[in-house]
Write a protein that holds these residues in place. Sequence first.
Motif, mmCIF file in Angstrom:
data_model
loop_
_atom_site.group_PDB
_atom_site.id
_atom_site.type_symbol
_atom_site.label_atom_id
_atom_site.label_comp_id
_atom_site.label_asym_id
_atom_site.label_seq_id
_atom_site.Cartn_x
_atom_site.Cartn_y
_atom_site.Cartn_z
ATOM 1 N N GLU A 114 67.100 86.490 16.039
ATOM 2 C CA GLU A 114 68.035 85.756 16.892
ATOM 3 C C GLU A 114 67.281 84.703 17.701
ATOM 4 O OE1 GLU A 114 71.255 86.520 20.509
ATOM 5 O OE2 GLU A 114 70.264 88.215 19.506
ATOM 6 N N VAL A 115 67.816 83.502 17.720
ATOM 7 C CA VAL A 115 67.162 82.380 18.394
ATOM 8 C C VAL A 115 68.028 81.933 19.567
ATOM 9 C CG1 VAL A 115 66.377 79.999 18.160
ATOM 10 C CG2 VAL A 115 65.992 81.628 16.295
ATOM 11 N N GLY A 116 67.420 81.847 20.734
ATOM 12 C CA GLY A 116 68.116 81.393 21.930
ATOM 13 C C GLY A 116 67.293 80.366 22.674
ATOM 14 N N PRO A 117 67.651 80.061 23.904
ATOM 15 C CA PRO A 117 66.929 79.055 24.681
ATOM 16 C C PRO A 117 65.442 79.358 24.852
ATOM 17 C CG PRO A 117 69.036 79.533 25.704
ATOM 18 C CD PRO A 117 68.866 80.532 24.605
ATOM 19 N N ALA A 118 65.064 80.635 24.779
ATOM 20 C CA ALA A 118 63.650 80.983 24.923
ATOM 21 C C ALA A 118 62.792 80.324 23.851
ATOM 22 C CB ALA A 118 63.477 82.508 24.879
ATOM 23 N N ALA A 119 63.368 80.030 22.687
ATOM 24 C CA ALA A 119 62.619 79.336 21.633
ATOM 25 C C ALA A 119 62.242 77.933 22.074
ATOM 26 C CB ALA A 119 63.443 79.291 20.345
ATOM 27 N N ASP A 120 63.119 77.273 22.818
ATOM 28 C CA ASP A 120 62.794 75.943 23.341
ATOM 29 C C ASP A 120 61.712 76.014 24.408
ATOM 30 O OD1 ASP A 120 64.690 74.852 21.687
ATOM 31 O OD2 ASP A 120 66.216 74.622 23.244
ATOM 32 N N VAL A 121 61.708 77.088 25.191
ATOM 33 C CA VAL A 121 60.664 77.278 26.201
ATOM 34 C C VAL A 121 59.303 77.378 25.520
ATOM 35 C CG1 VAL A 121 59.810 78.792 28.026
ATOM 36 C CG2 VAL A 121 62.272 78.397 27.794
ATOM 37 N N PHE A 122 59.242 78.141 24.434
ATOM 38 C CA PHE A 122 58.008 78.272 23.654
ATOM 39 C C PHE A 122 57.582 76.902 23.127
ATOM 40 C CE2 PHE A 122 55.422 79.142 19.952
ATOM 41 C CZ PHE A 122 54.698 80.277 20.292
ATOM 42 N N ALA A 123 58.526 76.170 22.558
ATOM 43 C CA ALA A 123 58.213 74.853 22.008
ATOM 44 C C ALA A 123 57.738 73.901 23.099
ATOM 45 C CB ALA A 123 59.438 74.283 21.294
ATOM 46 N N TRP A 124 58.343 74.004 24.284
ATOM 47 C CA TRP A 124 57.916 73.142 25.393
ATOM 48 C C TRP A 124 56.456 73.392 25.724
ATOM 49 C CZ3 TRP A 124 55.958 74.004 30.267
ATOM 50 C CH2 TRP A 124 55.932 72.893 31.130
ATOM 51 N N GLY A 125 56.052 74.655 25.777
ATOM 52 C CA GLY A 125 54.658 74.971 26.051
ATOM 53 C C GLY A 125 53.728 74.378 25.011
#
Length: 474
Positions: A190-201
């Motif tokens: 399951e993919v949620g906003p936390a995936a974007d947080v990882f990508a931002w880092g």
Amino acid sequence: MTAPSALRGGDPTFIGPYRIVRRLGAGGQGIVYLGTDGAGAPVAVKVLRPEIAADETTRSRFAREVAVAQRVASFCTAQFLAADLWSDPPYIVTEYVDGPSLQEEVARNGPRTGAALHRLAVGTATALTAIHEAGLVHRDFKPGNVLLGADGPRVIDFGIARALDATATVSSQVVGTPAYMAPEQIKAAEVGPAADVFAWGAVITFAATGRSPFAADTTHAVLYRVIDGEPDIAGVPEPLRALVARCLAKEPAQRPAMREVLMRLLGSADSADRETGPGSRAVDRETGPGARAAAPAVRRRFGKAVYAAVAAAAVLALGGGAALWLTNGAGSPAGGTGSGGTTGGRATTVARTTSSPRASTPPRLPPTLAGVWEGVLTQSNGKNWPMTVVIKPGARALVSYPSLGCAGVLTVTRKDADGQFILRETILKGTRCTRQGRLTLQAGDGKILLTYFPNGSVGGMSYSATATLLRKGV
């Protein structure tokens, strides 16, 4: 994505009503062109892969995602302007940002440092926060999707990767860029906003060092490092490094929410507002009544104090454009050319302290026009669509385009010197119609004559439409 180039032999000169000037690039999702609208303003026109046109399910899903993306606050993002996913070829239109991508800039001039790096971190975090507040997940946040305009960084292509999930898998064509994908994306979890947080880092690491924290010689090695390896963030300056390290946690629940990242960057992280678990974030958007309530719930949790802190700090960090983000909560200006069939945006979060004079009462449609009127709307590009208008005495009427699945309201705004009523069309249902438009209505000899202009603009428009409606049953 390939570099900008002149038009080639097979490239179109027009896509819909947009004149094509040159190629901006090409990638896995399609070809992007620089175009101009009817008023001559530059726009970015992305022609999507043929699979979108061939698959009705994917096309419909894409239309829903675009409709949601049009509600994202435009500050620090390239705003969605229009889309036609049923045309041949299907395309979407966004604001044109005149500037290189972060990928190109770092390759040309090296990593960012000091205040420039901090401004980039704040601007991209602001954009992702706005995207999450609208109930979207970017899913493909990477250096190539950050454009460096004169007024600051702009995030592009949000919402597109989600729609393409129906036609790609990790094993065939990865939706996303492996070096900037979260572990859960690679594992097809399951993919949620936390995936974007990882990508931002990962993107901020690239901006500061010129490399991904998971760089390796092969794609398989990159995927392995993302899932099981430690990120290489040497060279990212403190205190940014500690925040990046938290964002690159393997487990989504261990990463901060994007809004906490933003507030820490602005030096105003309120512990009472921190929520690090995935359940506290905006969920990945699905269809159905439960999903529709997700974004407002998240916005309520964001809180007035957080908005106030962002307003004060972002103005200092990024310039006066922050005011637009806070006041234009719907993410699309009134009269903007969007194809989204929904108009629900977020409520304005800035309290109004001054009162404005009461607007004059608009003219009302006369009782003699009451009834159901039917006809065909003929576009200047040759397309024809059945049209129905239901008029009751007053300042509003109902409009529908049955073959397109669109419906909305017509609101009388004024009456001109020639006796024509000027109406504003707002589409409330359906994704295949321009969301806002302007019509003139003239009645006579048992007919209603309509002239339509998208986006409420007349001068210079290359696209318009006319219709002659007859009263039903007469």
